[in-house]
Design a protein around this motif. Structure first.
Motif, PDB file in Angstrom:
ATOM      1  N   GLY A  60       6.795   3.533   3.302  1.00 14.12           N
ATOM      2  CA  GLY A  60       8.046   3.686   2.584  1.00 14.12           C
ATOM      3  C   GLY A  60       8.773   2.407   2.261  1.00 14.12           C
ATOM      4  O   GLY A  60       9.874   2.441   1.710  1.00 14.12           O
ATOM      5  N   CYS A  61       8.163   1.241   2.575  1.00 12.63           N
ATOM      6  CA  CYS A  61       8.871  -0.023   2.331  1.00 12.63           C
ATOM      7  C   CYS A  61       8.729  -0.502   0.888  1.00 12.63           C
ATOM      8  O   CYS A  61       9.411  -1.450   0.497  1.00 12.63           O
ATOM      9  CB  CYS A  61       8.377  -1.099   3.297  1.00 12.63           C
ATOM     10  SG  CYS A  61       6.697  -1.678   2.983  1.00 12.63           S
ATOM     11  N   GLY A  62       7.850   0.120   0.092  1.00 16.88           N
ATOM     12  CA  GLY A  62       7.744  -0.244  -1.321  1.00 16.88           C
ATOM     13  C   GLY A  62       6.461  -0.964  -1.707  1.00 16.88           C
ATOM     14  O   GLY A  62       6.358  -1.459  -2.825  1.00 16.88           O
ATOM     15  N   LYS A  63       5.478  -1.000  -0.821  1.00 17.75           N
ATOM     16  CA  LYS A  63       4.239  -1.743  -1.101  1.00 17.75           C
ATOM     17  C   LYS A  63       3.495  -1.174  -2.314  1.00 17.75           C
ATOM     18  O   LYS A  63       3.138  -1.908  -3.237  1.00 17.75           O
ATOM     19  CB  LYS A  63       3.314  -1.721   0.119  1.00 17.75           C
ATOM     20  CG  LYS A  63       3.922  -2.257   1.399  1.00 17.75           C
ATOM     21  CD  LYS A  63       2.913  -2.333   2.518  1.00 17.75           C
ATOM     22  CE  LYS A  63       2.275  -1.010   2.863  1.00 17.75           C
ATOM     23  NZ  LYS A  63       3.241  -0.008   3.358  1.00 17.75           N
ATOM     24  N   THR A  64       3.271   0.128  -2.304  1.00 20.39           N
ATOM     25  CA  THR A  64       2.550   0.762  -3.413  1.00 20.39           C
ATOM     26  C   THR A  64       3.333   0.639  -4.707  1.00 20.39           C
ATOM     27  O   THR A  64       2.754   0.415  -5.779  1.00 20.39           O
ATOM     28  CB  THR A  64       2.271   2.236  -3.090  1.00 20.39           C
ATOM     29  OG1 THR A  64       1.365   2.317  -1.983  1.00 20.39           O
ATOM     30  CG2 THR A  64       1.645   2.944  -4.278  1.00 20.39           C
ATOM     31  N   THR A  65       4.660   0.747  -4.618  1.00 21.59           N
ATOM     32  CA  THR A  65       5.494   0.636  -5.823  1.00 21.59           C
ATOM     33  C   THR A  65       5.363  -0.753  -6.435  1.00 21.59           C
ATOM     34  O   THR A  65       5.338  -0.891  -7.664  1.00 21.59           O
ATOM     35  CB  THR A  65       6.963   0.934  -5.485  1.00 21.59           C
ATOM     36  OG1 THR A  65       7.058   2.233  -4.891  1.00 21.59           O
ATOM     37  CG2 THR A  65       7.827   0.901  -6.734  1.00 21.59           C
ATOM     38  N   ILE A  66       5.270  -1.783  -5.606  1.00 25.83           N
ATOM     39  CA  ILE A  66       5.055  -3.132  -6.133  1.00 25.83           C
ATOM     40  C   ILE A  66       3.751  -3.190  -6.922  1.00 25.83           C
ATOM     41  O   ILE A  66       3.695  -3.702  -8.049  1.00 25.83           O
ATOM     42  CB  ILE A  66       5.025  -4.167  -4.984  1.00 25.83           C
ATOM     43  CG1 ILE A  66       6.429  -4.506  -4.527  1.00 25.83           C
ATOM     44  CG2 ILE A  66       4.328  -5.457  -5.429  1.00 25.83           C
ATOM     45  CD1 ILE A  66       6.501  -5.589  -3.481  1.00 25.83           C
ATOM     46  N   GLY A  67       2.669  -2.664  -6.329  1.00 24.41           N
ATOM     47  CA  GLY A  67       1.378  -2.700  -7.008  1.00 24.41           C
ATOM     48  C   GLY A  67       1.410  -1.986  -8.340  1.00 24.41           C
ATOM     49  O   GLY A  67       0.916  -2.501  -9.355  1.00 24.41           O
ATOM     50  N   ARG A  68       2.019  -0.816  -8.380  1.00 25.76           N
ATOM     51  CA  ARG A  68       2.049  -0.041  -9.619  1.00 25.76           C
ATOM     52  C   ARG A  68       2.997  -0.645 -10.650  1.00 25.76           C
ATOM     53  O   ARG A  68       2.749  -0.543 -11.856  1.00 25.76           O
ATOM     54  CB  ARG A  68       2.449   1.404  -9.309  1.00 25.76           C
ATOM     55  CG  ARG A  68       1.419   2.099  -8.426  1.00 25.76           C
ATOM     56  CD  ARG A  68       1.639   3.583  -8.330  1.00 25.76           C
ATOM     57  NE  ARG A  68       0.565   4.212  -7.570  1.00 25.76           N
ATOM     58  CZ  ARG A  68       0.217   5.483  -7.675  1.00 25.76           C
ATOM     59  NH1 ARG A  68       0.864   6.268  -8.521  1.00 25.76           N
ATOM     60  NH2 ARG A  68      -0.757   5.982  -6.954  1.00 25.76           N
ATOM     61  N   THR A  69       4.070  -1.283 -10.192  1.00 20.85           N
ATOM     62  CA  THR A  69       4.983  -1.932 -11.136  1.00 20.85           C
ATOM     63  C   THR A  69       4.362  -3.183 -11.724  1.00 20.85           C
ATOM     64  O   THR A  69       4.576  -3.500 -12.906  1.00 20.85           O
ATOM     65  CB  THR A  69       6.317  -2.261 -10.434  1.00 20.85           C
ATOM     66  OG1 THR A  69       6.835  -1.089  -9.811  1.00 20.85           O
ATOM     67  CG2 THR A  69       7.343  -2.776 -11.433  1.00 20.85           C
ATOM     68  N   ILE A  70       3.593  -3.917 -10.931  1.00 19.83           N
ATOM     69  CA  ILE A  70       2.876  -5.091 -11.458  1.00 19.83           C
ATOM     70  C   ILE A  70       1.963  -4.680 -12.603  1.00 19.83           C
ATOM     71  O   ILE A  70       1.903  -5.347 -13.645  1.00 19.83           O
ATOM     72  CB  ILE A  70       2.075  -5.772 -10.334  1.00 19.83           C
ATOM     73  CG1 ILE A  70       3.010  -6.525  -9.390  1.00 19.83           C
ATOM     74  CG2 ILE A  70       1.026  -6.734 -10.910  1.00 19.83           C
ATOM     75  CD1 ILE A  70       2.324  -7.066  -8.153  1.00 19.83           C
ATOM     76  N   LEU A  71       1.256  -3.563 -12.437  1.00 19.35           N
ATOM     77  CA  LEU A  71       0.330  -3.098 -13.468  1.00 19.35           C
ATOM     78  C   LEU A  71       1.036  -2.347 -14.590  1.00 19.35           C
ATOM     79  O   LEU A  71       0.387  -1.828 -15.494  1.00 19.35           O
ATOM     80  CB  LEU A  71      -0.728  -2.193 -12.836  1.00 19.35           C
ATOM     81  CG  LEU A  71      -1.606  -2.825 -11.754  1.00 19.35           C
ATOM     82  CD1 LEU A  71      -2.651  -1.840 -11.277  1.00 19.35           C
ATOM     83  CD2 LEU A  71      -2.269  -4.098 -12.259  1.00 19.35           C
ATOM     84  N   GLN A  72       2.363  -2.253 -14.504  1.00 16.82           N
ATOM     85  CA  GLN A  72       3.193  -1.567 -15.506  1.00 16.82           C
ATOM     86  C   GLN A  72       2.921  -0.066 -15.558  1.00 16.82           C
ATOM     87  O   GLN A  72       3.159   0.585 -16.578  1.00 16.82           O
ATOM     88  CB  GLN A  72       2.999  -2.189 -16.900  1.00 16.82           C
ATOM     89  CG  GLN A  72       3.257  -3.677 -16.973  1.00 16.82           C
ATOM     90  CD  GLN A  72       4.660  -4.063 -16.519  1.00 16.82           C
ATOM     91  OE1 GLN A  72       5.636  -3.671 -17.149  1.00 16.82           O
ATOM     92  NE2 GLN A  72       4.764  -4.815 -15.434  1.00 16.82           N
TER      93      GLN A  72
END
Length: 332
Positions: A60-72
């Protein structure tokens, strides 16, 4: 595939600056926005060509969200993502589609990330067809080559995902990610859903592919011992922010942020003498809600070293020497 993508020296392939991704919270019949979940809240880091940057932190700290936001896959709320000098946040349509050929993702759950109605051949060939790279016999030959590359029998092309084990399914996902000859791959906890006996095999495969094709990884994981094995540098994340980042051995030998120290204290050590002597750090309380993070430092509600300033002002994320970045007032 090109084997010398990075040339000489340390080239920054991915540069993230001030990245934010907030998810709106709606309420009532009129669906009015009443707040937002700050999944990623002002993150900055670089990934060098050919390296593996490990990204660790609790659920829940945002790791997956970072990955998906990087890839747009998620549009960023603020900030920029530069890939090989190109600002991805400003690209749309065909231009973004063209850049996405160079960036791929290996998903966490091999049981959910593969279409159960498609054959293995169809799954691996899908990126080739979608991007118009190759079709027909040429695509079939490429699929057979990719399956062999990840250690699967090319004769499996007409089988369906349910006929494979978890480790084999993840290999299919890796083959799909390699289809377009990418430069950068986000590995979103690729071993979390696998048996321990299979995890090492998948990690070794990722390392072999990286060495062979000069791939660059963002490796997201919970397992700190596995991150130490595969990563060149490690970034530690807590409640939407990166709190510490440095070289792998430096982080494990000299953790500076209290949260990093607490995480590493939970990792077992093989030496029973050292294991008996060291002190486990138990964090009290729960992780605050990303919809309402605390004032000042996000970690101050659970930190045993917190001072008044920690509750009033957010610490800067700064280099304290030797490319060791940390966000903590206690670190001089």
């Amino acid at each position: 595939m090109v084997s010398d993508k990075c040339g000489t020296g340390s080239k920054v392939l991915l540069s993230v600056r001030g990245l934010k991704r907030h998810f709106p919270i709606f309420h009532g019949l009129l669906r009015q926005q009443v707040g937002s979940i700050k999944a990623v809240d002002g993150v900055s880091f670089d990934v060098y060509c050919g390296e593996t940057l490990g990204l660790v932190g609790e659920s829940g700290c945002g790791k997956t969200t970072i990955g998906r936001t990087i890839l747009q896959l998620y549009p960023p709320t603020a900030g920029e993502v530069r890939f090989d000098g190109v600002n991805l946040t400003r690209l749309k349509g065909r231009n973004l589609r063209r850049m996405r050929r160079r960036m791929q993702m290996i998903f966490q759950d091999p049981y959910a990330s593969l279409n159960p109605r498609m054959t293995v051949g169809g799954i691996v060939a899908a990126p080739l067809k979608i991007h118009g790279v190759m079709r027909g016999r040429e695509a079939a030959r490429r699929v057979a080559e990719l399956l062999e590359l990840v250690g699967l029998n090319p004769g499996f092309v007409n089988r369906y995902p349910h006929e494979f084990s978890g480790g084999q399914r993840q290999r299919i996902g890796i083959a799909r990610a390699l289809a377009l000859q990418p430069d950068f791959i986000v590995c979103d906890e690729p071993i979390a859903a696998l048996d321990v006996s299979i995890q090492a095999q998948v990690v070794n495969l990722l390392q072999e592919l990286q060495a062979r094709f000069t791939l660059t990884y963002l490796f997201i994981a919970h397992d700190l011992s596995m991150v130490r094995h595969i990563s060149d540098r490690v970034a530690v994340m807590y409640l939407g922010k990166i709190v510490e980042q440095t070289e792998r051995e430096e982080l494990y030998e000299h953790p500076l942020h209290p949260y990093t120290q607490a995480l590493l204290s939970a990792v077992p050590i093989c030496d029973p003498v050292i294991e008996r002597q060291r002190q486990r750090i138990i964090l009290e309380g729960d992780v605050p809600s990303p919809a309402n993070p605390p004032a000042g430092c996000n970690f101050q509600t659970r930190c045993w070293l917190a001072m008044d300033v920690c509750r009033e002002k957010e610490p800067d994320f700064r280099d304290v020497g030797g490319e060791h970045w940390v966000a903590c007032y206690r670190v001089g």
